[in-house]
Design a protein around this motif. Sequence first.
Motif, PDB file in Angstrom:
ATOM      1  N   ILE A   1      35.243  26.351  34.969  1.00  0.00           N
ATOM      2  CA  ILE A   1      35.410  26.901  33.585  1.00  0.00           C
ATOM      3  C   ILE A   1      35.685  28.733  34.134  1.00  0.00           C
ATOM      4  N   GLN A   2      36.486  29.038  33.580  1.00  0.00           N
ATOM      5  CA  GLN A   2      36.650  30.700  33.846  1.00  0.00           C
ATOM      6  C   GLN A   2      36.817  31.280  32.380  1.00  0.00           C
ATOM      7  N   LEU A   3      35.695  31.767  32.051  1.00  0.00           N
ATOM      8  CA  LEU A   3      35.670  32.513  30.679  1.00  0.00           C
ATOM      9  C   LEU A   3      36.637  33.980  30.705  1.00  0.00           C
ATOM     10  N   LYS A   4      37.304  33.988  29.703  1.00  0.00           N
ATOM     11  CA  LYS A   4      38.158  35.266  29.736  1.00  0.00           C
ATOM     12  C   LYS A   4      37.239  36.567  29.575  1.00  0.00           C
ATOM     13  N   SER A   5      37.700  37.703  29.960  1.00  0.00           N
ATOM     14  CA  SER A   5      37.164  38.902  29.880  1.00  0.00           C
ATOM     15  C   SER A   5      37.854  39.486  28.589  1.00  0.00           C
ATOM     16  N   VAL A   6      39.047  39.343  28.357  1.00  0.00           N
ATOM     17  CA  VAL A   6      40.019  39.769  27.349  1.00  0.00           C
ATOM     18  C   VAL A   6      40.368  38.463  26.461  1.00  0.00           C
ATOM     19  N   PRO A   7      39.646  38.199  25.688  1.00  0.00           N
ATOM     20  CA  PRO A   7      39.785  36.880  24.970  1.00  0.00           C
ATOM     21  C   PRO A   7      40.982  37.164  24.029  1.00  0.00           C
ATOM     22  N   TYR A   8      41.603  38.476  23.682  1.00  0.00           N
ATOM     23  CA  TYR A   8      42.489  38.605  22.770  1.00  0.00           C
ATOM     24  C   TYR A   8      43.171  39.909  23.191  1.00  0.00           C
ATOM     25  N   TYR A   9      44.279  40.370  22.808  1.00  0.00           N
ATOM     26  CA  TYR A   9      45.174  41.409  22.822  1.00  0.00           C
ATOM     27  C   TYR A   9      46.346  41.351  22.161  1.00  0.00           C
ATOM     28  N   GLY A  10      46.869  42.262  21.504  1.00  0.00           N
ATOM     29  CA  GLY A  10      48.030  41.997  20.716  1.00  0.00           C
ATOM     30  C   GLY A  10      48.505  43.562  20.130  1.00  0.00           C
ATOM     31  N   MET A  11      49.635  43.580  19.455  1.00  0.00           N
ATOM     32  CA  MET A  11      50.235  44.768  18.785  1.00  0.00           C
ATOM     33  C   MET A  11      49.428  44.699  17.556  1.00  0.00           C
TER      34      MET A  11
END
Length: 562
Positions: free
Chosen positions: A183-193
């Motif tokens: 399991i590789q947990l994301k450091s950036v779980p969300y990005y967007g405009m």
Amino acid sequence: MKLRGKRGAIWMLAILLFCSAAFFGFSRDERNFEISKNLNIYYTMFRELNLFYVDEIDPGDLVKKSMDAMLKTLDPYTTYISESEIEDFKLMTTGEYAGIGALISKHKDEVIIAEPYEGFPAYKAGLKAGDVMLEINGTSVKGKSTDDVSNLLKGQPNVPLTIKIKRPGVKKTMDKKLVREKIQLKSVPYYGMITDSIGYIHLNQFTNKSAGEVKNALKELKEQNAKSIVLDLRGNPGGLLDQAIEITNLFVNKGEDIVSTKGKVSKWDKSYKATKSPVDSEIPIAVLVNRGSASASEIVSGAIQDLDRGVVLGNRTFGKGLVQTTRNLTYNTKLKVTTAKYYIPSGRCIQALDYSNRNEDGSVGKVADSLITEYHTKNGRKVYDGGGILPDVKIDPETYSILSINMIRDFMFFDFATLYANSNESIASAKEFEVSDELFNEFVKFVKESKDFTYKSESTEILKALKKSAEEEKNFDISTDEFAALEAKLAPNLDRDIQRFKDELKELLAHEIVKRYHYQKGGIEFSLRDDKTLLRAIEVLESNNEYAGILDGSIGLHAINK
């Protein structure tokens, strides 16, 4: 006496004699003599305990407790990492482990799935938030702690697991089969405009892949025509120093000072500069911080502020300016030891608490106001040390009512969302979902019928204590009416307060329900819909005059809170 005790004593003797010999081998000065003397006292005390204490002792447990107690007198970040804790330590630094990909929690006397991570084994097997775990590969989890259950779920990848669960609202138990994965947990779980021209990046930790994730997000947002960026570091506790440096370097020119470290061992003192060409050194940046932003988060936000590279908004950060170095010990154990302090480009240290000078009761005080020093940013703006990063634009933190806090504590939102998700196949998108009045009324009924919910307020508990003190001091008779009036005003009234805080309760309930269908990404997306700090950041970024004025010091000057 059991053999275990003898082995423990022999093991301790070997270590202590080695330490003594080593210290005497280096020097004969008084300091080393004191070290050697006290190590020998410790060994003889341990030997006597092992031989004569009335009950059998566990040598390993006793020594670990003594080491933990010793390190506790230094600072909270100098810690001993036992062999059994190595995997958790690796998770903190890499975000990677082998398991099922779910957050687990204790609810009443049961261990539950608190949140499955989208795309991982628990999610693919159909496990849901609220599922109660009964067995793992035939081993009952009844009475086990979350750590015990976590150890059963983690291990070598590619190993099949069968988890027996009980799902609230469903009569029959279920067996869920899955295969343990890396399991590789994301450091950036969300990005967007978030507007037509403003990109948003949510960074929740600094692991060894964080800089790469932020870089990819930044590049993609620029491709989507982002003309400015919001970097959200709220609640980010920090992590790896090199990642903080690399992330700052994405926005500042090669050669810029980012952070330096100074400690007792001068040869370890080091200055860290931007070593690469940035992705964009001109794009306007708004960095969001709060009390939960610490360590590496403070390096990034502090460097951005000191270099006048962007505007910092929110609340004062935590104030953790201490550097930890991991030292290998014997038997696959480690010591995480504080070796230096961080200093950001203006020269100020971000450490808030002075652990080297404790109060008489052992508590730690903040840096005294008289010792707070003024520094200057690259453009000459005034900034201060004394703990944490004080934002350029301060925004009062949002607080919840005591009613909401009680409902969170007693799992009211969580349990209702569990039942709702188990009987409703889908909901609207995270940006559109709303809790209707009809659904809210169902929730209110659920709360009122629940045997698990208790509504208490801190003010009424304090009033009770005050009333008791008045009675003991025989002052109650002269203030009976005043106590009665105050008690009537402060007494929790569920029906009244549900209406008073209806909007807040609906928002918390909606957020919990959204996470069941749209997971972590959806939860973040929902929380941004009416985010005061984010809305203020958008205002600043959309106003060229205000943004430039803050950075050149002509407007928005903040004063230190004293």
